[in-house]
Design a protein around this motif. Structure first.
Motif, short mmCIF file in Angstrom:
data_model
loop_
_atom_site.label_atom_id
_atom_site.label_comp_id
_atom_site.label_asym_id
_atom_site.label_seq_id
_atom_site.Cartn_x
_atom_site.Cartn_y
_atom_site.Cartn_z
N ASP A 186 41.22 -16.93 -35.12
CA ASP A 186 42.64 -17.13 -34.84
C ASP A 186 43.49 -16.15 -35.65
N LEU A 187 43.06 -15.90 -36.89
CA LEU A 187 43.77 -14.97 -37.76
C LEU A 187 43.75 -13.56 -37.17
N GLN A 188 42.60 -13.16 -36.66
CA GLN A 188 42.47 -11.82 -36.05
C GLN A 188 43.37 -11.70 -34.82
N GLU A 189 43.43 -12.78 -34.05
CA GLU A 189 44.28 -12.75 -32.84
C GLU A 189 45.75 -12.60 -33.23
N ALA A 190 46.16 -13.33 -34.29
CA ALA A 190 47.56 -13.22 -34.75
C ALA A 190 47.85 -11.82 -35.27
N LEU A 191 46.91 -11.22 -36.00
CA LEU A 191 47.11 -9.89 -36.57
C LEU A 191 47.23 -8.80 -35.50
N THR A 192 46.56 -9.01 -34.36
CA THR A 192 46.66 -8.00 -33.29
C THR A 192 48.08 -7.92 -32.73
N LYS A 193 48.90 -8.95 -32.98
CA LYS A 193 50.28 -8.95 -32.49
C LYS A 193 51.26 -8.44 -33.53
N VAL A 194 50.73 -8.00 -34.67
CA VAL A 194 51.60 -7.48 -35.74
C VAL A 194 51.67 -5.96 -35.63
N LEU A 243 49.72 -16.31 -50.62
CA LEU A 243 50.52 -17.21 -49.78
C LEU A 243 51.99 -17.23 -50.21
N LEU A 244 52.25 -17.02 -51.49
CA LEU A 244 53.64 -16.96 -51.98
C LEU A 244 54.38 -15.78 -51.37
N GLU A 245 53.64 -14.71 -51.05
CA GLU A 245 54.25 -13.50 -50.47
C GLU A 245 54.46 -13.64 -48.96
N LEU A 246 53.73 -14.55 -48.33
CA LEU A 246 53.81 -14.70 -46.87
C LEU A 246 54.97 -15.63 -46.48
N THR A 247 56.17 -15.22 -46.81
CA THR A 247 57.36 -16.03 -46.53
C THR A 247 57.94 -15.66 -45.17
N PRO A 248 57.99 -16.62 -44.24
CA PRO A 248 58.57 -16.32 -42.92
C PRO A 248 60.04 -15.91 -43.04
N LEU A 249 60.48 -14.98 -42.19
CA LEU A 249 61.87 -14.52 -42.18
C LEU A 249 62.52 -15.00 -40.88
N ASP A 250 62.71 -16.33 -40.81
CA ASP A 250 63.22 -16.94 -39.57
C ASP A 250 64.61 -16.45 -39.20
N SER A 301 56.20 -9.23 -34.72
CA SER A 301 55.38 -9.25 -35.94
C SER A 301 55.75 -10.43 -36.82
N LEU A 302 57.06 -10.64 -37.01
CA LEU A 302 57.53 -11.73 -37.88
C LEU A 302 57.18 -13.10 -37.31
N GLU A 303 57.09 -13.20 -35.98
CA GLU A 303 56.74 -14.48 -35.35
C GLU A 303 55.31 -14.92 -35.66
N GLN A 304 54.46 -13.97 -36.07
CA GLN A 304 53.06 -14.30 -36.40
C GLN A 304 52.90 -14.83 -37.82
N VAL A 305 53.89 -14.58 -38.67
CA VAL A 305 53.74 -14.91 -40.11
C VAL A 305 53.52 -16.40 -40.36
N PRO A 306 54.31 -17.31 -39.75
CA PRO A 306 54.06 -18.74 -40.00
C PRO A 306 52.63 -19.16 -39.64
N LEU A 307 52.09 -18.61 -38.53
CA LEU A 307 50.73 -18.95 -38.11
C LEU A 307 49.70 -18.40 -39.10
N ILE A 308 49.89 -17.15 -39.56
CA ILE A 308 48.97 -16.55 -40.53
C ILE A 308 48.94 -17.39 -41.81
N ALA A 309 50.14 -17.77 -42.28
CA ALA A 309 50.23 -18.58 -43.51
C ALA A 309 49.56 -19.94 -43.31
N GLN A 310 49.78 -20.55 -42.14
CA GLN A 310 49.19 -21.87 -41.84
C GLN A 310 47.66 -21.79 -41.82
N LEU A 311 47.12 -20.76 -41.21
CA LEU A 311 45.66 -20.61 -41.14
C LEU A 311 45.04 -20.44 -42.54
#
Length: 603
Positions: free
Chosen positions: A329-337, A386-393, A363-373
């Protein structure tokens, strides 16, 4: 008989600008072309396969000239830069319509091999480093920047060999000399790296540069970095807001390998072909993003030597190895970044378009999913990342609301801003879309009111919109209803208050909507620009996640074993395999072998 050449005001202007850029091709804007003259023209015609013509053909000494269309200039510029040349872009900086005499022109950017921002020759998975060298006594100040990503680093080096090793590790294409350096060093850099040299003796003092160099502890590092930034300011002549605060590094904090060792080990470049295939980088690169690809190369160039850091990295790779479905799932999310680092650079530089911002949003839309995984598999080893993976909603919402999904490449032609984003723009668009219908309704109403069945509403570029009535129908017309506009042989043309109002609405809408869209886009870009630091921090974190998943993927695919880092002086490899040779030969053909070296085994 040939006339003695006398320079025109335009050629005088050209020569005065060219005198400031002797080591560059000067692309001098004339109408829809960039023109080159004299030696520039002769040389460029040969390199770019252009037709060489001349000015003042009847003069005693005609001036050689050639040109390229401004809209296709980027391809020609790329070719020159790839061959190690510099290009100065000279534009008109005044409106010819409001200027008497010669239009003022000046160089708006100097493009060099180390300052390319937007080129087909810029490899997605490779950095393009610009390096600066300064000598003080026996020591050297060394700084480098990637203008496309904003990365800035500096070090103090002890000797010439260290300078060559660092420049070679970066595969730098341009070295800015901030002082006189030994001829031997210049020769070695030229022979080994084929670099372009530039000079920057002066140091521009400003608050922004002081802030960027603040983290550096050595004065020599501050000076060389300051001069590198001065060179960028002078050549690029635009915002450098994406340049990150300088990071001080010490080469001995990573595994020390000289240029020849890296070359012979074929870590990133094949000796035979000079390409990536057949190297360790080729084997290990399962990254899904351009940013991850660049970071992997950096990690390979500077391997860790601190056991704590090595173990921490191994723990993260192990957790990904143990989590197959999350990794997929992580790889799939990264392909959209997309390449957030370079997108941020383009935002700061002011050459970002609507599609770039849509890529940033995706790219930013994938960040919440990457952090969740990662939170799902985290046993503590991912805490810092994980502290650096802050979504920019907030940015996602802004771009979602503002930028049309079918935004064109150009930002000055309209259709870039969404309906509903700005009230005035919506009113303009309504006027443009409904204009024809309004005019048809007006025509029908006027025919009914006047009883003139062939009354028509038309448009003329000179007179604008009008109501036309034939002279035969004027007898019974109440002319106080209209204001006369134009007399024709067989008809009269009028304007009414209602038509005047519609005309103002429609014509203003057409003229002003594109300008308004452009201004709105610039406002959105400025808002994104305010988040550059947050975006860069996020991009670094995503890059690290990408490289770690790449390590996990390769480890699983080839069944690699996690080594134990021991303090004792011993190396023990049981059934060792050469990864690249094994991949080329195939697993079945490769014969593993062991090696044990302890304190009694010296080489």
């Amino acid at each position: 008989m040939p006339q003695k050449t006398k320079n025109t005001p335009m050629m005088e202007q050209y020569l005065s600008i060219k005198a400031q850029y002797q080591d560059a091709f000067l692309f001098y804007r004339l109408g829809d072309f960039y023109e080159l003259f004299n030696e520039d023209a002769v040389k460029a015609a040969q390199i770019l396969e252009l037709t060489l013509t001349s000015r003042n053909k009847n003069a005693e000494e005609p001036i050689p000239m050639c040109g390229v269309p401004y809209h296709a200039a980027s391809n020609y510029i790329d070719t020159l830069i790839e061959q190690g040349y510099k290009v100065a872009i000279c534009e008109q900086v005044e409106d010819p319509k409001t200027t008497k005499g010669m239009v003022k022109r000046e160089v708006v950017q100097l493009i060099t091999p180390g300052t390319v921002m937007d080129s087909k020759g810029l490899s997605a998975k490779e950095n393009n480093f610009l390096t600066a060298v300064l000598q003080q006594g026996e020591r050297f100040g060394f700084a480098y920047v990637d203008l496309s990503t904003g990365e800035l680093k500096a070090a103090q080096l002890e000797d010439e060999e260290a300078v060559v090793n660092e420049a070679a590790a970066l595969q730098t294409k341009e070295v800015v000399l901030c002082s006189e350096i030994p001829e031997s060093l210049q020769t070695t850099l030229t022979n080994r790296l084929n670099v372009v040299f530039s000079k920057q003796e002066t140091l521009e003092e400003n608050a922004e540069f002081q802030f960027l160099t603040e983290p550096l502890s050595q004065e020599i590092e501050k000076v060389v970095t300051g001069k590198l930034l001065s060179y960028l300011a002078i050549t690029q002549k635009r915002s450098l807001a994406h340049i990150q605060q300088a990071v001080e590094y010490q080469p001995d904090h990573a595994l020390k390998m000289d240029h020849y060792s890296k070359f012979n080990l074929e870590l990133t470049q094949s000796i035979r072909t000079g390409k990536k295939q057949g190297t360790l980088l080729w084997l290990l690169d399962e990254t899904k993003t351009a940013m991850g690809g660049r970071l992997l190369k950096q990690w390979l160039d500077r391997p860790l030597i601190q056991p704590k850091k090595i173990t921490a990295r191994q723990e993260m790779v192990q957790s990904l190895l143990d989590s197959f479905f999350e990794r997929a799932d992580l790889q799939e999310a990264l392909t959209k970044v997309y390449d957030m680092e370079r997108l941020v650079g383009r935002v700061a530089f002011g050459n970002v378009n609507g599609r770039d911002l849509l890529q940033l949003k995706s790219s930013l839309e994938q960040v919440p999913l990457i952090a969740q995984l990662l939170q799902g598999i985290n046993r503590g080893e991912w805490n810092d990342l994980l502290l650096e993976l802050t979504p920019l909603d907030d940015l996602v919402a802004l771009i979602e609301a503002a930028i049309d999904e079918d935004a064109p490449l150009q930002i000055t032609e309209g259709n870039i801003i969404k309906d509903g984003f700005h009230q005035q723009l919506d009113e303009y668009r309504t006027a443009m879309r409904n204009g024809k219908q309004w005019l048809a309704e007006l025509e029908a109403n006027e025919r009914q009111a006047t009883g003139v069945k062939n009354l028509k509403v038309g448009f003329n570029r000179v007179f604008g919109y009008y109501i036309e009535i034939t002279k035969a129908n004027l007898v019974n017309l109440d002319t106080s209803r209209y204001e006369r506009k134009q007399t024709l042989a067989n008809a009269e043309r009028f304007i009414s208050p209602e038509l005047k109002k519609l005309e103002t609405l429609i014509l203003e809408a057409e003229e002003k909507s594109v300008d308004l869209e452009y201004r709105l886009f610039l406002d959105v870009r400025e808002e994104v620009k305010k988040s550059i630091t947050r975006l860069q921090k996020l991009a670094k974190a995503v890059s690290a996640v990408d490289v770690l998943q790449s390590f996990a993927t390769v480890s699983e695919r080839y069944q690699y074993v996690r080594p134990t880092v021991a303090k004792k002086r011993a190396v023990s490899i049981i059934d060792g395999r050469h990864p690249v040779v094994e991949k080329v030969l195939g697993h079945q053909e490769y014969i593993p072998n062991s090696i044990v070296m302890d304190e009694e085994t010296e080489i």
